[in-house]
Structure formats: C-alpha cells, structure tokens
Design a protein around this motif. Structure first.
Motif, PDB file in Angstrom:
ATOM      1  N   TRP A  94       0.922  -1.013  -0.112  1.00 48.21           N
ATOM      2  CA  TRP A  94       0.078   0.076   0.050  1.00 48.21           C
ATOM      3  C   TRP A  94       1.000   1.400  -0.036  1.00 48.21           C
ATOM      4  O   TRP A  94       1.608   1.396   1.123  1.00 48.21           O
ATOM      5  CB  TRP A  94      -0.740   0.077   1.428  1.00 48.21           C
ATOM      6  N   ASN A  95       1.062   1.862  -1.411  1.00 45.53           N
ATOM      7  CA  ASN A  95       1.499   3.266  -1.289  1.00 45.53           C
ATOM      8  C   ASN A  95       0.452   4.186  -0.733  1.00 45.53           C
ATOM      9  O   ASN A  95      -0.295   4.606  -1.672  1.00 45.53           O
ATOM     10  CB  ASN A  95       2.046   3.403  -2.738  1.00 45.53           C
ATOM     11  N   ILE A  96       0.661   4.779   0.276  1.00 44.13           N
ATOM     12  CA  ILE A  96      -0.208   5.850   0.811  1.00 44.13           C
ATOM     13  C   ILE A  96      -0.173   7.194   0.385  1.00 44.13           C
ATOM     14  O   ILE A  96       0.915   7.644   0.831  1.00 44.13           O
ATOM     15  CB  ILE A  96      -0.346   5.829   2.395  1.00 44.13           C
ATOM     16  N   THR A  97      -1.161   7.759  -0.571  1.00 46.10           N
ATOM     17  CA  THR A  97      -0.935   9.043  -1.130  1.00 46.10           C
ATOM     18  C   THR A  97      -2.166   9.495  -0.818  1.00 46.10           C
ATOM     19  O   THR A  97      -3.257   9.201  -0.487  1.00 46.10           O
ATOM     20  CB  THR A  97      -0.768   8.779  -2.508  1.00 46.10           C
ATOM     21  N   CYS A  98      -2.113  11.169  -1.367  1.00 48.16           N
ATOM     22  CA  CYS A  98      -3.153  11.864  -1.019  1.00 48.16           C
ATOM     23  C   CYS A  98      -4.134  11.586  -2.088  1.00 48.16           C
ATOM     24  O   CYS A  98      -5.497  11.683  -2.139  1.00 48.16           O
ATOM     25  CB  CYS A  98      -2.922  13.486  -1.603  1.00 48.16           C
ATOM     26  N   ASP A  99      -3.953  10.675  -3.021  1.00 47.57           N
ATOM     27  CA  ASP A  99      -4.802  10.446  -4.368  1.00 47.57           C
ATOM     28  C   ASP A  99      -5.720   9.132  -3.620  1.00 47.57           C
ATOM     29  O   ASP A  99      -6.899   8.960  -4.214  1.00 47.57           O
ATOM     30  CB  ASP A  99      -4.174   9.981  -5.432  1.00 47.57           C
ATOM     31  N   ASN A 100      -5.118   8.456  -2.860  1.00 51.96           N
ATOM     32  CA  ASN A 100      -6.103   7.236  -2.457  1.00 51.96           C
ATOM     33  C   ASN A 100      -6.508   7.190  -1.184  1.00 51.96           C
ATOM     34  O   ASN A 100      -7.086   6.057  -0.454  1.00 51.96           O
ATOM     35  CB  ASN A 100      -5.327   5.789  -2.732  1.00 51.96           C
ATOM     36  N   VAL A 101      -6.231   8.215  -0.219  1.00 57.49           N
ATOM     37  CA  VAL A 101      -7.010   8.334   0.885  1.00 57.49           C
ATOM     38  C   VAL A 101      -7.582   9.349   1.311  1.00 57.49           C
ATOM     39  O   VAL A 101      -7.251  10.423   0.655  1.00 57.49           O
ATOM     40  CB  VAL A 101      -6.020   8.000   2.202  1.00 57.49           C
ATOM     41  N   ASN A 102      -8.656   9.664   2.070  1.00 63.35           N
ATOM     42  CA  ASN A 102      -9.381  10.939   2.440  1.00 63.35           C
ATOM     43  C   ASN A 102      -9.475  10.891   4.084  1.00 63.35           C
ATOM     44  O   ASN A 102     -10.327  10.126   4.604  1.00 63.35           O
ATOM     45  CB  ASN A 102     -10.475  11.060   1.818  1.00 63.35           C
ATOM     46  N   LEU A 103      -8.224  11.542   4.881  1.00 65.04           N
ATOM     47  CA  LEU A 103      -8.418  11.162   6.329  1.00 65.04           C
ATOM     48  C   LEU A 103      -9.650  12.079   6.840  1.00 65.04           C
ATOM     49  O   LEU A 103      -9.901  11.677   7.894  1.00 65.04           O
ATOM     50  CB  LEU A 103      -7.081  11.953   6.790  1.00 65.04           C
ATOM     51  N   ASP A 104     -10.126  12.919   6.056  1.00 70.13           N
ATOM     52  CA  ASP A 104     -11.476  13.735   6.695  1.00 70.13           C
ATOM     53  C   ASP A 104     -12.502  12.618   6.737  1.00 70.13           C
ATOM     54  O   ASP A 104     -13.600  12.680   7.670  1.00 70.13           O
ATOM     55  CB  ASP A 104     -11.736  14.779   5.845  1.00 70.13           C
ATOM     56  N   ALA A 105     -12.661  11.625   5.694  1.00 69.96           N
ATOM     57  CA  ALA A 105     -13.834  10.712   5.643  1.00 69.96           C
ATOM     58  C   ALA A 105     -13.228   9.344   6.549  1.00 69.96           C
ATOM     59  O   ALA A 105     -14.175   8.627   7.227  1.00 69.96           O
ATOM     60  CB  ALA A 105     -13.980  10.294   4.591  1.00 69.96           C
ATOM     61  N   LYS A 106     -12.075   9.085   6.431  1.00 66.37           N
ATOM     62  CA  LYS A 106     -11.482   7.663   7.238  1.00 66.37           C
ATOM     63  C   LYS A 106     -10.049   7.897   7.266  1.00 66.37           C
ATOM     64  O   LYS A 106      -9.452   8.057   6.361  1.00 66.37           O
ATOM     65  CB  LYS A 106     -12.068   6.541   6.338  1.00 66.37           C
ATOM     66  N   ASP A 107      -9.875   7.622   8.648  1.00 67.95           N
ATOM     67  CA  ASP A 107      -8.253   7.623   8.907  1.00 67.95           C
ATOM     68  C   ASP A 107      -7.880   6.176   9.701  1.00 67.95           C
ATOM     69  O   ASP A 107      -6.633   6.074  10.098  1.00 67.95           O
ATOM     70  CB  ASP A 107      -7.904   8.801   9.748  1.00 67.95           C
ATOM     71  N   ASN A 122       0.057  22.655  -0.791  1.00 65.71           N
ATOM     72  CA  ASN A 122      -1.154  21.931  -0.959  1.00 65.71           C
ATOM     73  C   ASN A 122      -0.853  20.533  -0.351  1.00 65.71           C
ATOM     74  O   ASN A 122      -1.223  19.673  -0.802  1.00 65.71           O
ATOM     75  CB  ASN A 122      -1.502  21.868  -2.420  1.00 65.71           C
ATOM     76  N   ARG A 123      -0.005  20.418   0.740  1.00 60.55           N
ATOM     77  CA  ARG A 123       0.530  18.884   1.174  1.00 60.55           C
ATOM     78  C   ARG A 123      -0.896  18.553   1.837  1.00 60.55           C
ATOM     79  O   ARG A 123      -1.332  19.202   2.819  1.00 60.55           O
ATOM     80  CB  ARG A 123       1.557  19.097   2.003  1.00 60.55           C
ATOM     81  N   CYS A 124      -1.585  17.370   1.498  1.00 61.81           N
ATOM     82  CA  CYS A 124      -2.842  16.954   1.633  1.00 61.81           C
ATOM     83  C   CYS A 124      -3.256  16.905   3.354  1.00 61.81           C
ATOM     84  O   CYS A 124      -2.212  16.169   4.225  1.00 61.81           O
ATOM     85  CB  CYS A 124      -3.223  15.721   1.044  1.00 61.81           C
ATOM     86  N   PHE A 125      -4.029  17.198   3.992  1.00 61.80           N
ATOM     87  CA  PHE A 125      -4.364  16.974   5.371  1.00 61.80           C
ATOM     88  C   PHE A 125      -3.465  17.687   6.265  1.00 61.80           C
ATOM     89  O   PHE A 125      -3.515  17.383   7.483  1.00 61.80           O
ATOM     90  CB  PHE A 125      -4.547  15.523   5.683  1.00 61.80           C
ATOM     91  N   ASN A 126      -2.264  18.313   5.865  1.00 59.11           N
ATOM     92  CA  ASN A 126      -1.293  19.039   6.556  1.00 59.11           C
ATOM     93  C   ASN A 126      -1.040  20.406   5.991  1.00 59.11           C
ATOM     94  O   ASN A 126       0.356  20.548   5.901  1.00 59.11           O
ATOM     95  CB  ASN A 126      -0.136  18.136   6.942  1.00 59.11           C
ATOM     96  N   GLU A 127      -1.772  21.131   5.272  1.00 53.64           N
ATOM     97  CA  GLU A 127      -1.493  22.242   4.635  1.00 53.64           C
ATOM     98  C   GLU A 127      -0.751  23.289   5.840  1.00 53.64           C
ATOM     99  O   GLU A 127      -1.217  23.481   6.817  1.00 53.64           O
ATOM    100  CB  GLU A 127      -2.661  22.873   3.903  1.00 53.64           C
ATOM    101  N   LYS A 128       0.158  24.026   5.142  1.00 53.13           N
ATOM    102  CA  LYS A 128       0.781  24.974   6.132  1.00 53.13           C
ATOM    103  C   LYS A 128       1.027  26.295   5.148  1.00 53.13           C
ATOM    104  O   LYS A 128       1.145  26.038   3.902  1.00 53.13           O
ATOM    105  CB  LYS A 128       2.249  24.353   6.601  1.00 53.13           C
ATOM    106  N   GLY A 129       1.384  27.496   5.984  1.00 49.18           N
ATOM    107  CA  GLY A 129       1.646  28.623   5.134  1.00 49.18           C
ATOM    108  C   GLY A 129       2.499  29.559   5.936  1.00 49.18           C
ATOM    109  O   GLY A 129       2.971  29.321   6.996  1.00 49.18           O
TER     110      GLY A 129
END
Length: 916
Positions: free
Chosen positions: A634-647, A787-794
């Motif tokens: 399992w290569n865990i990427t922003c494209d195949n997980v949505n932590l807002d829905a399931k982590d 745009n780093r998914c689920f951990n955006e910083k600025g």
C-alpha cells in the motif's frame, strides 16, 4: 312480532363531501401469496342521514411504522362493491335504519426490506363526519362544522385504524391475515329490554382474538378529507356528552359491555342514537400481533311490543316429566346404545296463548358449545323449528349424542330456544353438562427402546429396526416431531416404513456416517423424536414417543495458522497488530499460512467495510497445499486516502482449510489495524523586497511613501519539500486594510511548484486622501501556502505602508526682490531659485505642489498696472527686457492661494547695490 334494538357497525372512510353519513366500518388485510396482500376498507353508510355525494369512488389510506410513526406509503383503494345490510328479522323493520356496506380494496406488496420492523405498522384513514347531534346522536359531541372551517373542536370525525405485524421475523417470512369481523347487525333496541349481539370475528390463521370497549377516535381536523392526507398517531378522541363516558356509554342498566370473546350485551334505559367502539386485538402464542377498531351506532327507540321469552326444560329418557330448568347433568357409559344416548327438551312460549299474537309463536332451537369450539349442531333433530299455538302450546325435541364426546372429559352444551320477537329474538337456555365414556381404546406404544449411539465417521452403514404396537390392531401412523432443525437426508439418515403387520408397525432407520458424502458441517449431534399415533374411533390424541440421539465422531484436523514475518516475527500466537503510517509513506509486509495436515489452504485479505481496490491496495492472496504466502502493498498517497472521511483501516487476513475430507471450515485470522496520519510537511516561507531603490523596507516591513513615489514590491514564496514531489504553492493577498480602504494597487494571485513569485505595484494619487487628512496608514497581508494534503501550511507577511502628501509649506519661501539686468550675467533675471549654500547648486524655492494646491503661474505688472510678463512655468526667468529701472509688482498664483510681492529693476554697475 316484537321490536328490538338495532345495532349498526361504525366504520371510518373518507368521502369528499362533509355529511353525517358514516355508521361504522374497519380495515382488513388478507394474505394472498409471497409478499402480496389484499387491503380492504369496509364502510357502513347511513342512507337516511347521508348525502349521496359523500359516497366516494375511492379512498386514500396511509401506512406508518409504529416505532417512530415514520411514513411508509400511501394506499389507493378504489370502490369495489356496494350491498345492503340486512335485518336479523326483516319483518321487524319499519325503515328506522337503512345501511349500505361499501367495500374498497386493492392489492399491495409489502417487501421484506421495507416491512421488517419488529414493532409492526399501522394503516389509517381519516374522514368527517359522524351523525350530528341534530340527527339524534346524544352520547358524544358531534356538531356540523361550518363550510370551509377546518379547526372546529365540536366536530366529530372518525379515524379508521388497524395495526399489523412485520412480514418477516428472525429472517423468515411471517405470514398473517388480520381478523375478519362479522357484519354488524342492522337492528334496533328498546328501553328496558335486554339486547345482545355476537360480535366475535374470525381469524384464518387461528390466532386468538380479544375484545374491549374503547373511546372512539376523532380526526385531526374537521375537513371532509384532510388535505394533507391521513396524519400519523396519536389521534384525538371524541368528546363524551355529560354524563356519558367509557363506563356509561348508553346509560344502560346494566350498561353496554363486551366479553373477551366478543359478546355485546346491554339493557338500555334511554332512547336515541349512541356511538361506541370495540377494539379487537390479535394474539399468537401469547404475543400481540396487532389490533383493529370498529365503531358502532346503536339506535334505541320505544318500538318493541310487549313480549315474553320462550322457556326450555329438559329431562332424561327415563324421567317421567321435564324437571330440569336452566341446567342438567347426564352421564352415558360406553355400553349405552345410540338410541338411549339422548335427552328430551320441551319448549313453550306464553305469547302463543295471546290474541295479540294470533295465538301462535314461532320457536327455533339451536345447540351451542360452551367453553370449547366445535360444531355441535349434529346433536339436534332434523326439524328444529315449530309454530306453537294455543291448542299445541308445547313442543318436544330429542337431543342425541354420539358415542365419542366432543372433548375428552365432561363438556357443556347450551340448548337455546329462540322466539321471533322484534327486533331480536328472546331466548332461554338449558345448559347440559354431558359426560360420555368413549369406546375402549388402548394407546399405541413403542417396544423399541430409545436409541443413543456415537459412531465414528466413515463407519459402515448402520441400521435399526423400530417397532410400535397397538393392542387394538388400530391403524398406526408415525411422524418425526418437528424441531430437529436439519434435513435428515443431508445427514445421511432415512426412515423407511416396512408396513404394519397385525398389531405391530415396523420402521427401518438407517444412517450412512460418511462426511465426504453427507454434510455434517451444520451439526454433529442429532436429537430425533419419533411419534406414533393410532386411528381410534374417537380420534383422540394419545401418541407415544421415542428418542433417537446420535453423535458422529469426526476425524481430527489441525487448524491452519497465519502469521507475518515482518509484523508478528513469524509467531502464529499474535492475532492483532496495530500500526501507524503517514500519508506519502508505504506499508509492505508478507502474510503466510501453514497447515500441518498438508491440506489445501486458501489465503485471502479483505478490508473491514471497505474494498482494497478503492485505496489502491494490492494483496493477491494465495492457494496451495500446506503453505501459502502473499505480499501486502500500500503506497499511501493523497490520491487514495481521504483522512477527513476515514483514517483508521482494519484488514482481515484469513487462511482457510475448507477442502478437508469432512468439508469443515477451519480458519485462522490476523487482524491488522492501520491508523493513517497526515504527512510530514515543512512550512513554506514568504519573502518580500522593494524594487524601487528610493523606497526601502524596514526590517519589520514598514514602508514610508511620499505621494508621487511608485511602490514596487516583489513577493517570493519558497518551499523545501520535494518528496514525493514539490508542493504546489499559492501566493495571495489575504487582506488590504487602512484608515481609508486602499484602491488602485495591482497584485495577482499566483501558483508555482516549489516556488512562486508575484509583484505588487501602486502609485497612489491624491484621491487616496479624504476628509482633509493627508496621511494614510495601510496594512497589506500576503500569504503563501502549500497543498500538502491534510497538513497544509503557510507563511504570512504584513506590510505596513504610510503614505503622506508632499510637503507644500512656504515657511522658508523668500522670493528675491532686486535684479540687475545690465548684461554682466550677474543677477540678470528674476526667478524663484536660490543657490544652495553647501552644494552651490541652484534650486527652485517655490512651495512644492501637493494635493492641497499646485503652482498655476506668475504675472508681473509695472507701476501703472500693466501686465508685462506672464508664465505657467515653475522655472520661469524674467530678464525685464526693455523695462526701465524701478519697482515692479508680481503675483504668484497657486490653486489654493496667491503670493504678492515687488521686485526692483536696477541697471547699476555696483553689484553691492543689488539687494536680495
């Protein structure tokens, strides 16, 4: 003929016209097949008081779920038939009541998925109106609502209501038809005369029915048909007129009552039209299934002639006279002949001796079971009716009993004599307790003992001979008592009848205990109950039973084991592993399985409540003999997980051995719980610089600007993350605020991979100043974000800009006042310039132009007021060409002020004479 009480069934049905027309009715639901049911709405319509327009062509009912009153569906019921309700004795009718029976029906499919709630459902229909008080209704409040009025509390509508159970219970179809109530009696009652009606209904499923009196239901509104459709429960009750209530429904002595098995009785004392309702509850094995309500109307009128009830007396065949009144007991041994197993009853009626009745009275006898349910009409003679006259005032009937009693032990039968009084017959009952000894019969019994055996799987076919005996040589039947819960044939078992020889019934029971032929996966122990019964003369049930308890001893089998080299260190004792991974990380491990028996085993992997493919997870699984192995990736990427829905992800890896000899399913499971957290992220940085060298940013990003200077800033964002790829940066202006809202600047949001740049430019004009204030403060906030998914910083930067107007003060403005245009190139002209004492440079000394005012020009006049020079150039020079020495006047014009002064023109050679 006597007049008696008229009983009308009250039903609830919707009609589109408000009218006093509804007499009674109820719902019925009848099972057809599969999930199909026939739904009926029965309405009794008052032909005397009802408006013909209120007789609808259809009704719209509604079904709700009992547990939470959730709407299920609407049920459209078209009118199917109309028929007239008959009187018990039509000759008693003088037209006091005329009632039609309307039936609306349709077929509905109740699906398992929709109608499976354990608490059941209810169907309703609301309709106005009952008969009004002006029509003679006296025990409830029922006033005619004004046209168009919906909220009218004194109106009395009717809610037809039926509860029914789910169509599936414990995963199995649950078949039920609701009770079917007998038609109402279209009869009337008279004051102080006993009235009765058999209200008991029938149930095709054999369920128990119980009856109680209840307060009738009203409707939610006074609309003829509620515009919003039938509402959900609860439903309002009708209002009783004082002094009437549920314990004083008609003011009777005694008042209206109903027995638990449905017999209505009352002795009314008042005349009028009365409403009441009966609830019929349906039970199966002590559990309530549902209920149905039927409302009634009872008319009490003083229209019954004086009459006397008949009398019935009894005697045994050996008695000389009829001495038994009300009750008698008889006993017959099994040696008594058919001709002597009888009693005689005599009926008489005083009305047969009255001239008002023509010296005659019709009397009929009936037989009814008391305390049990069976057809007992066979004990009556072929002729059961007679006309009594003054010359023949009595009639004798012979009642004969069969050698077999209706039930084992004593039983009671009522012999009832009815006359033809109006509107209901008067009656008298003789209760006969009968004790009949049935013919001698020996019960069958097994001579074979109970069988208990444990057999090793694969043994040879086993057979047992089972014998049952009936000493009377009666024909015997043998059955397997239901409840074993398994198909015997699938377990290799069978019963074969060898027939009955004389008094013995022979049966061969065989068992083939081979698990590779027969299926023992559902159970290995079998408790079987056999039952034998004879066919005796009276068909009484006295069976004998024998037990067969069998157990199969299956061959041993080692369960497969599952483990992971990386996660459990190859230990099969660890069955659960908890892991944590971040987005942009990989999870890889092997799952292995082993079987000591070297059976073929299968390795599978699944996600709990999710598909592996949905998250781009691969686990091909494996199937082989003794050992299996498969790689989880399992290569865990922003494209195949949505932590807002399931982590949190739970994986079940199962190794199964289901191809062993006995087809038992053996398995071992490894559970892997993976918590996925946001990826690592280094925040981007935002840098700002001023491109205009005349304007320098301070270390805390403050910028001081004088009007007329152009602001040129460069915004640059940079991000250090490069794995798995550079982040996409967004640069934007978050906010722009000030004591005056800034306008006219230029900045465009920008994007870039790894870095991003965008310029900010602004050359403010005088229009930025308002209300006489010429100094503005502004704050511009810029943001760069990744745009780093689920951990955006600025990163943000605030730029503080202070903009002031040009200093146009004239405190140091001192124009020259003497020129010497003599050609020596010294002080030859008049101008607004002055040599700097330090640099020696000439500079213009006029007040600077700003947003308050600006230079417009200069005009020079001679002493006579004649204009001799004009210029709009701030850098003007006047050489006084051709002008004589003397005093000249000048006027310097600004848009907001003027400066006036004099200048002397002298042609002296002595420079020291020149004044400045």
């Amino acid at each position: 003929m006597k007049r008696s009480l008229l009983l009308l069934t009250l039903c609830v049905v919707t009609f589109p016209v408000i009218a006093s027309h509804i007499v009674g009715g109820e719902f019925e639901i009848r099972y057809i097949s599969s999930n199909r049911y026939e739904v009926r709405l029965i309405l009794y319509f008052d032909l005397q008081n009802g408006n013909p327009g209120a007789q609808d062509d259809f009704a719209n009912a509604r079904i709700f779920r009992k547990r939470d009153n959730r709407f299920m569906q609407d049920v459209f019921l078209p009118l199917d038939s109309i028929s007239r309700v008959s009187y018990t004795q039509p000759e008693c009718s003088n037209g006091e009541i005329q009632t039609n029976k309307l039936i609306y029906k349709t077929t509905v499919t109740f699906s398992d998925s929709q109608y499976g709630d354990a608490q059941g459902y209810y169907i309703v229909w609301e309709r106005c109106c009952r008969n009004y008080n002006s029509k003679g209704l006296i025990n409830i409040v029922s006033a005619e609502p004004p046209p168009g009025v919906i909220d009218y509390p004194t109106a009395a509508g009717q809610t037809f209501y039926l509860e029914f159970p789910p169509v599936v219970k414990d995963g199995k179809p649950f078949i039920n038809s609701t009770p079917r109530l007998f038609p109402p009696l279209n009869d009337y009652a008279c004051p102080n005369k006993f009235y009765y009606a058999d209200f008991a209904g029938t149930d095709v499923d054999g369920d128990s029915l119980a009856y109680t009196l209840v307060t009738p239901l009203n409707t939610h509104t006074a609309e003829a048909i509620p515009s919003a459709g039938p509402a959900s429960a609860p439903y309002p009750l009708v209002t009783w007129q004082s002094p009437f209530n549920l314990t004083n429904i008609v003011g009777g002595a005694p008042d209206l009552k109903v027995t638990s098995d449905g017999l209505l009785t009352v002795t009314p004392t008042l005349q009028g039209l009365f409403v009441f309702a009966v609830k019929c509850e349906e039970y199966r094995k002590g559990v309530k299934l549902g209920e149905v309500r039927r409302d009634f109307q009872m008319l009490v009128v003083d229209a019954c002639p004086v009459a006397d009830p008949p009398q019935i007396l009894g005697k045994k065949l050996t008695d000389g006279s009829f001495t038994y009144d009300k009750t008698m007991n008889v006993t017959f041994s099994n040696t008594v002949s058919d001709a002597n197993r009888c009693i005689e009853v005599q009926v008489s009626d005083p009305d047969a001796l009255k001239s008002s009745d023509g010296f005659m009275e019709n009397v009929t006898i009936k037989a009814i079971p008391l305390g049990f349910k069976k057809d007992v009409s066979g004990i009556l003679p072929s002729i059961t009716s007679v006309t009594l006259t003054s010359t023949n005032p009595t009639k004798t009937f012979q009642i004969c009993f069969d050698e077999c009693p209706y039930i084992e032990g004593p039983f009671t039968i009522g012999i009832v004599a009815f006359d033809d009084a109006c509107s209901l017959p008067y009656f008298d009952t003789l209760k006969v307790l009968v004790n009949i000894t049935p013919p001698v019969n020996h019960n069958p019994y097994y001579v074979t003992s109970n069988i208990t055996s444990s057999i090793t799987e694969g043994s040879a076919l086993r057979k047992w001979l089972i014998k049952a005996v009936d000493e009377d040589f009666d024909v015997m039947t043998q059955v397997i008592v239901p409840g074993i819960g398994v198909d015997l044939a699938s377990a290799g078992m069978s019963f074969k009848s060898l027939g009955q020889v004389g008094d013995t019934l022979f049966t061969e029971f065989t068992w083939d205990p081979r698990c590779d032929v027969y299926n023992f996966t559902s159970r290995t122990n079998f408790d079987i109950m056999l039952q034998v019964e004879d066919k005796d003369d009276c068909n009484f049930n006295h069976p004998d039973q024998m037990k067969i308890n069998l157990n199969i001893l299956l061959p041993g089998n080692s369960k497969p084991i599952i483990f992971s080299p990386e996660l459990t260190n190859n230990s099969p004792l660890i069955d659960t592993v908890n892991l944590e991974r971040k987005v942009n990380e990989s999870l890889t491990f092997h799952v292995n399985g082993h079987d000591d028996d070297k059976d073929k085993i299968v390795l599978t992997g699944t996600g709990k409540d999710f598909s592996l493919a949905t998250y781009s997870i691969t686990f091909p699984g494996d199937a082989d003999v003794e050992n299996v192995s498969s790689l989880f990736t399992w290569n865990i990427t922003c494209d195949n997980v949505n932590l807002d829905a399931k982590d949190e992800f739970t994986f079940h890896f199962i190794v199964s051995d289901n191809e062993n000899k006995c087809r038992f399913h053996y398995s071992d499971t490894l559970v892997v719980n993976v918590t996925v957290t946001p990826p690592d992220n280094t925040a981007p940085e935002l840098f700002i610089s001023s491109v205009n060298p005349e304007l320098l940013l301070s270390t805390d990003n403050h910028l001081a600007v004088t009007l007329g200077q152009q602001i040129d800033l460069s915004l640059n964002g940079f991000d250090y993350d490069t794995s798995p790829h550079a982040d996409l940066l967004q640069l934007k202006l978050l906010s722009a605020t000030g004591n005056v809202q800034p306008e006219g600047y230029t900045f465009a949001d920008a994007e870039g991979l790894g870095n991003v740049q965008s310029p900010f430019t602004w050359k403010p004009e005088c229009d930025i100043f308002t209300n006489g204030v010429y100094e503005n403060d502004y704050v511009f906030t810029f943001l760069v974000s990744d745009n780093r998914c689920f951990n955006e910083k600025g990163d943000t930067i605030d730029v503080n800009i202070k903009i002031k107007d040009v200093d146009g003060s004239d405190t140091e403005f001192l124009p020259p006042n003497v020129i010497t245009p003599n050609g020596d190139l010294k002080n030859d002209f008049f101008a607004m310039i002055k040599r700097d004492a330090v640099t020696g440079e000439l500079k213009n000394i006029l007040p600077l132009d700003n947003c308050t005012g600006h230079f417009e020009g200069i005009v020079i006049y001679n002493r006579w007021g004649r204009e001799i020079f004009t210029s709009a150039d701030r850098e003007f020079k006047w050489y006084a060409p051709g002008e004589a020495s003397g005093i000249y006047y000048y006027l310097i014009k600004y848009s907001n002020k003027e400066y006036k002064g004099v200048v002397s023109v002298s042609y002296w050679d002595d420079e020291s004479q020149a004044q400045r």
